[in-house]
Design an enzyme around this catalytic site. Structure first.
Site, PDB file in Angstrom:
ATOM      1  N   SER A  40     -27.608-117.747   8.430  1.00 44.71           N
ATOM      2  CA  SER A  40     -28.564-117.438   9.895  1.00 44.71           C
ATOM      3  C   SER A  40     -29.780-117.466   9.914  1.00 44.71           C
ATOM      4  CB  SER A  40     -27.659-116.250  10.060  1.00 44.71           C
ATOM      5  OG  SER A  40     -27.324-115.353   8.604  1.00 44.71           O
TER       6      SER A  40
ATOM      7  N   GLU B 157     -32.541-116.335  12.638  1.00 44.33           N
ATOM      8  CA  GLU B 157     -32.442-115.224  14.125  1.00 44.33           C
ATOM      9  C   GLU B 157     -33.569-115.935  14.741  1.00 44.33           C
ATOM     10  OE1 GLU B 157     -32.080-110.963  13.312  1.00 44.33           O
ATOM     11  OE2 GLU B 157     -33.767-110.396  14.741  1.00 44.33           O
TER      12      GLU B 157
ATOM     13  N   TYR C 123     -32.455-108.082  21.680  1.00 41.39           N
ATOM     14  CA  TYR C 123     -32.249-107.412  22.387  1.00 41.39           C
ATOM     15  C   TYR C 123     -33.320-106.788  22.123  1.00 41.39           C
ATOM     16  CZ  TYR C 123     -29.433-105.690  26.116  1.00 41.39           C
ATOM     17  OH  TYR C 123     -28.554-105.385  27.107  1.00 41.39           O
TER      18      TYR C 123
ATOM     19  N   ASP D 114     -34.828 -98.820  18.609  1.00 43.92           N
ATOM     20  CA  ASP D 114     -36.049 -97.684  18.670  1.00 43.92           C
ATOM     21  C   ASP D 114     -36.394 -97.340  19.959  1.00 43.92           C
ATOM     22  OD1 ASP D 114     -36.759 -98.519  16.223  1.00 43.92           O
ATOM     23  OD2 ASP D 114     -37.351-100.334  16.338  1.00 43.92           O
TER      24      ASP D 114
ATOM     25  N   TYR E 231     -30.820-101.749   5.312  1.00 45.39           N
ATOM     26  CA  TYR E 231     -32.415-101.209   4.863  1.00 45.39           C
ATOM     27  C   TYR E 231     -32.977-100.866   3.567  1.00 45.39           C
ATOM     28  CZ  TYR E 231     -32.114-100.353  10.203  1.00 45.39           C
ATOM     29  OH  TYR E 231     -32.328-100.760  11.328  1.00 45.39           O
TER      30      TYR E 231
ATOM     31  N   PHE F 197     -46.107-104.915  11.541  1.00 50.04           N
ATOM     32  CA  PHE F 197     -44.577-105.097  11.495  1.00 50.04           C
ATOM     33  C   PHE F 197     -44.249-104.262  10.550  1.00 50.04           C
ATOM     34  CE2 PHE F 197     -40.088-106.486  12.493  1.00 50.04           C
ATOM     35  CZ  PHE F 197     -39.949-105.137  13.297  1.00 50.04           C
TER      36      PHE F 197
ATOM     37  N   HIS G 204     -29.865-114.568   5.757  1.00 53.42           N
ATOM     38  CA  HIS G 204     -30.409-114.232   6.843  1.00 53.42           C
ATOM     39  C   HIS G 204     -31.881-114.712   7.137  1.00 53.42           C
ATOM     40  CE1 HIS G 204     -29.659-113.104  11.468  1.00 53.42           C
ATOM     41  NE2 HIS G 204     -31.453-112.654  11.318  1.00 53.42           N
TER      42      HIS G 204
ATOM     43  N   ARG H 121     -39.455-120.880  15.338  1.00 49.57           N
ATOM     44  CA  ARG H 121     -40.442-122.006  13.875  1.00 49.57           C
ATOM     45  C   ARG H 121     -39.289-122.208  13.347  1.00 49.57           C
ATOM     46  NH1 ARG H 121     -46.630-120.078  13.182  1.00 49.57           N
ATOM     47  NH2 ARG H 121     -46.848-118.671  15.064  1.00 49.57           N
TER      48      ARG H 121
HETATM   49  P1  FAD Z   1     -28.981 -96.221  13.189  1.00 51.78           P
HETATM   50  O1  FAD Z   1     -28.626 -97.170  11.833  1.00 51.78           O
HETATM   51  O2  FAD Z   1     -27.559 -96.106  13.669  1.00 51.78           O
HETATM   52  O3  FAD Z   1     -30.152 -95.473  12.784  1.00 51.78           O
HETATM   53  C1  FAD Z   1     -31.146 -95.282  12.207  1.00 51.78           C
HETATM   54  C2  FAD Z   1     -31.117 -94.402  10.827  1.00 51.78           C
HETATM   55  O4  FAD Z   1     -31.206 -93.220  11.776  1.00 51.78           O
HETATM   56  C3  FAD Z   1     -29.648 -93.833  10.104  1.00 51.78           C
HETATM   57  O5  FAD Z   1     -29.766 -94.839   9.171  1.00 51.78           O
HETATM   58  C4  FAD Z   1     -30.052 -92.282  10.046  1.00 51.78           C
HETATM   59  O6  FAD Z   1     -29.990 -91.859   9.269  1.00 51.78           O
HETATM   60  C5  FAD Z   1     -31.197 -92.075  11.423  1.00 51.78           C
HETATM   61  N1  FAD Z   1     -30.200 -91.810  12.584  1.00 51.78           N
HETATM   62  C6  FAD Z   1     -29.443 -92.165  13.212  1.00 51.78           C
HETATM   63  N2  FAD Z   1     -28.973 -91.052  14.418  1.00 51.78           N
HETATM   64  C7  FAD Z   1     -29.785 -90.358  14.429  1.00 51.78           C
HETATM   65  C8  FAD Z   1     -29.652 -89.192  14.342  1.00 51.78           C
HETATM   66  N3  FAD Z   1     -28.686 -88.452  15.843  1.00 51.78           N
HETATM   67  N4  FAD Z   1     -30.497 -87.693  14.228  1.00 51.78           N
HETATM   68  C9  FAD Z   1     -31.703 -88.622  12.865  1.00 51.78           C
HETATM   69  N5  FAD Z   1     -31.578 -89.214  12.352  1.00 51.78           N
HETATM   70  C10 FAD Z   1     -30.056 -90.874  13.378  1.00 51.78           C
HETATM   71  N6  FAD Z   1     -34.112-103.570  17.581  1.00 51.78           N
HETATM   72  C11 FAD Z   1     -33.693-104.024  18.266  1.00 51.78           C
HETATM   73  O7  FAD Z   1     -34.759-102.866  19.817  1.00 51.78           O
HETATM   74  N7  FAD Z   1     -33.096-105.281  19.161  1.00 51.78           N
HETATM   75  C12 FAD Z   1     -32.610-105.931  18.137  1.00 51.78           C
HETATM   76  O8  FAD Z   1     -32.161-107.281  18.797  1.00 51.78           O
HETATM   77  C13 FAD Z   1     -32.802-105.849  16.825  1.00 51.78           C
HETATM   78  N8  FAD Z   1     -32.805-106.112  15.461  1.00 51.78           N
HETATM   79  C14 FAD Z   1     -32.511-105.682  14.814  1.00 51.78           C
HETATM   80  C15 FAD Z   1     -32.260-107.097  13.630  1.00 51.78           C
HETATM   81  C16 FAD Z   1     -32.068-106.190  12.148  1.00 51.78           C
HETATM   82  C17 FAD Z   1     -31.325-107.219  11.223  1.00 51.78           C
HETATM   83  C18 FAD Z   1     -31.978-105.658  11.724  1.00 51.78           C
HETATM   84  C19 FAD Z   1     -32.074-104.458  10.397  1.00 51.78           C
HETATM   85  C20 FAD Z   1     -33.110-104.319  12.608  1.00 51.78           C
HETATM   86  C21 FAD Z   1     -33.127-104.600  14.087  1.00 51.78           C
HETATM   87  N9  FAD Z   1     -33.890-104.443  15.162  1.00 51.78           N
HETATM   88  C22 FAD Z   1     -33.280-104.737  16.756  1.00 51.78           C
HETATM   89  C23 FAD Z   1     -34.326-102.758  15.170  1.00 51.78           C
HETATM   90  C24 FAD Z   1     -33.434-101.385  15.031  1.00 51.78           C
HETATM   91  O9  FAD Z   1     -32.672-101.449  15.931  1.00 51.78           O
HETATM   92  C25 FAD Z   1     -33.787-100.657  14.127  1.00 51.78           C
HETATM   93  O10 FAD Z   1     -34.520-100.567  13.057  1.00 51.78           O
HETATM   94  C26 FAD Z   1     -33.616 -98.618  15.414  1.00 51.78           C
HETATM   95  O11 FAD Z   1     -34.824 -97.410  14.149  1.00 51.78           O
HETATM   96  C27 FAD Z   1     -32.044 -98.348  14.081  1.00 51.78           C
HETATM   97  O12 FAD Z   1     -31.404 -99.154  14.449  1.00 51.78           O
HETATM   98  P2  FAD Z   1     -29.613 -98.933  14.032  1.00 51.78           P
HETATM   99  O13 FAD Z   1     -28.606 -99.820  14.407  1.00 51.78           O
HETATM  100  O14 FAD Z   1     -30.332 -99.641  12.306  1.00 51.78           O
HETATM  101  O15 FAD Z   1     -29.232 -97.260  13.806  1.00 51.78           O
END
Ligand code: FAD
Length: 304
Positions: free
Chosen positions: A19, A21, A53, A113, A152, A223, A273, A279
């Site tokens: 896939s 991205e 996004y 983030d 992760y 990054f 992925h 690119r």
């Molecule tokens: P979650 O799984 O909800 O949380 C991550 C970790 O934080 C958890 O394992 C948990 O231990 C901890 N945590 C969660 N909630 C809490 C809480 N309330 N208090 C304390 N700790 C907590 N970012 C973008 O903005 N746009 C994108 O398109 C994008 N695409 C991505 C695609 C991939 C394949 C990956 C790996 C990352 C991507 N990201 C993107 C980055 C991602 O948004 C960040 O890594 C973000 O910090 C965590 O998202 P998550 O859904 O894994 O979070």
């Protein structure tokens, strides 16, 4: 046969899944480049492509428009990344409805983030989806979407330990995610150890390795440090001194990515992925090495 269910390097040419991205382009020039990339990668018949996004919804319109174009003008399945940070449930649900009207049925569901930066204290909005797992549940409550989530191999920077991190992944799966895509990594042992931990926790969905071709070492290292991904000394060593030599940099990047992917194949991985950075060159080369190639007819038209 390896413990991951796939065989050894001699099976190259077997059916691998890939896939790709992309990020939504900001300018007409970037859009033209993305479209060149999509056109070049489409004949490789990816499992799906995805479009990122911006956390906080900054790319809502561009992400939707890009996916709509992919769905309309290619035969490829396209997934929208979606984040929930900084928005109410109502606002996120409105985006889902808007994307559904564009024909989007696949998602990569993410928390996003904090605006203050990766690793800064995350404070969920009381009226918002609380995390990635909560967003998966929200999506599933709207329709039976195909949902991927983030994983992760080096644990998320905010997770105190692997157990907490994997517990979150488990919640995502329990809520309906059927595939996890990993943060990029350069040490395959870390990925393998992580997958073992995940399986021990009773999680059996595919954990698809996210591969980051190093188009620009400095940018990737920067990054990586923000995303909590380790950049091994040997990797820095390989790109050392190539800042002003793009041609050699590209050749080294191709070798590095090929080495990583072929080693993962050795370990039994059959699904990849790619973070393409919009690119195609490095990705096409790596796919070629694992036997994923455009049919001859498509190659002819690319050359025409
Ligand atoms: P979650 O799984 O909800 O949380 C991550 C970790 O934080 C958890 O394992 C948990 O231990 C901890 N945590 C969660 N909630 C809490 C809480 N309330 N208090 C304390 N700790 C907590 N970012 C973008 O903005 N746009 C994108 O398109 C994008 N695409 C991505 C695609 C991939 C394949 C990956 C790996 C990352 C991507 N990201 C993107 C980055 C991602 O948004 C960040 O890594 C973000 O910090 C965590 O998202 P998550 O859904 O894994 O979070």
């Amino acid at each position: 046969m390896s413990k991951y269910g796939l065989s050894r390097r001699s099976d190259i040419g077997a059916k691998f899944k890939v896939s790709f991205e992309f990020f939504p382009p900001k300018t007409d020039e970037m859009e033209a480049r993305l479209w060149d990339t999509v056109t070049r990668l489409e004949p490789l018949q990816p499992n799906f492509v995805s479009v990122t996004y911006g956390a906080g919804g900054s790319t809502r319109e561009r992400t939707g428009r890009t996916i709509k174009r992919i769905l309309t003008e290619t035969s490829v399945q396209a997934a929208a990344h979606l984040t929930c940070i900084g928005a109410s449930r109502e606002e996120v649900d409105a985006v889902i409805q808007e994307f559904a009207a564009l024909g989007i049925k696949r998602y990569v569901a993410l928390r996003g983030d904090p605006a203050s930066g990766v690793g800064k204290t995350y404070v969920p909005r009381p009226d918002g989806y609380q995390n990635g797992a909560d967003l998966v549940a929200g999506l599933k409550a709207i329709a039976d979407f195909d949902i991927s989530v983030a994983a992760y191999p080096e644990k998320h920077p905010e997770s105190p330990d692997f157990a907490t991190d994997i517990e979150m992944l488990k919640r995502k799966v329990d809520n309906g995610a059927t595939r996890a895509i990993t943060q990029f990594f350069f040490d395959n042992d870390l990925y393998e150890r992580y997958v073992e931990r995940v399986r021990r926790a009773g999680i059996y969905i595919p954990i698809v390795p996210g591969i980051q071709p190093v188009h620009n070492f400095r940018q990737v290292a920067n990054f990586a440090s923000r995303a909590g991904a380790h950049v091994p000394e040997w990797l820095a060593e390989r790109f050392d001194g190539l800042e002003d030599d793009p041609q050699t940099h590209a050749l080294v990047a191709s070798a590095v990515a090929a080495e990583q992917v072929l080693d993962l194949v050795e370990r039994g991985v059959d699904d990849f992925h790619f973070y393409t950075m919009n690119r195609s060159d490095l990705v096409v080369a790596i796919c070629h090495m694992i036997g994923i190639r455009a049919p001859a007819s498509a190659q002819g038209s690319a050359a025409a």
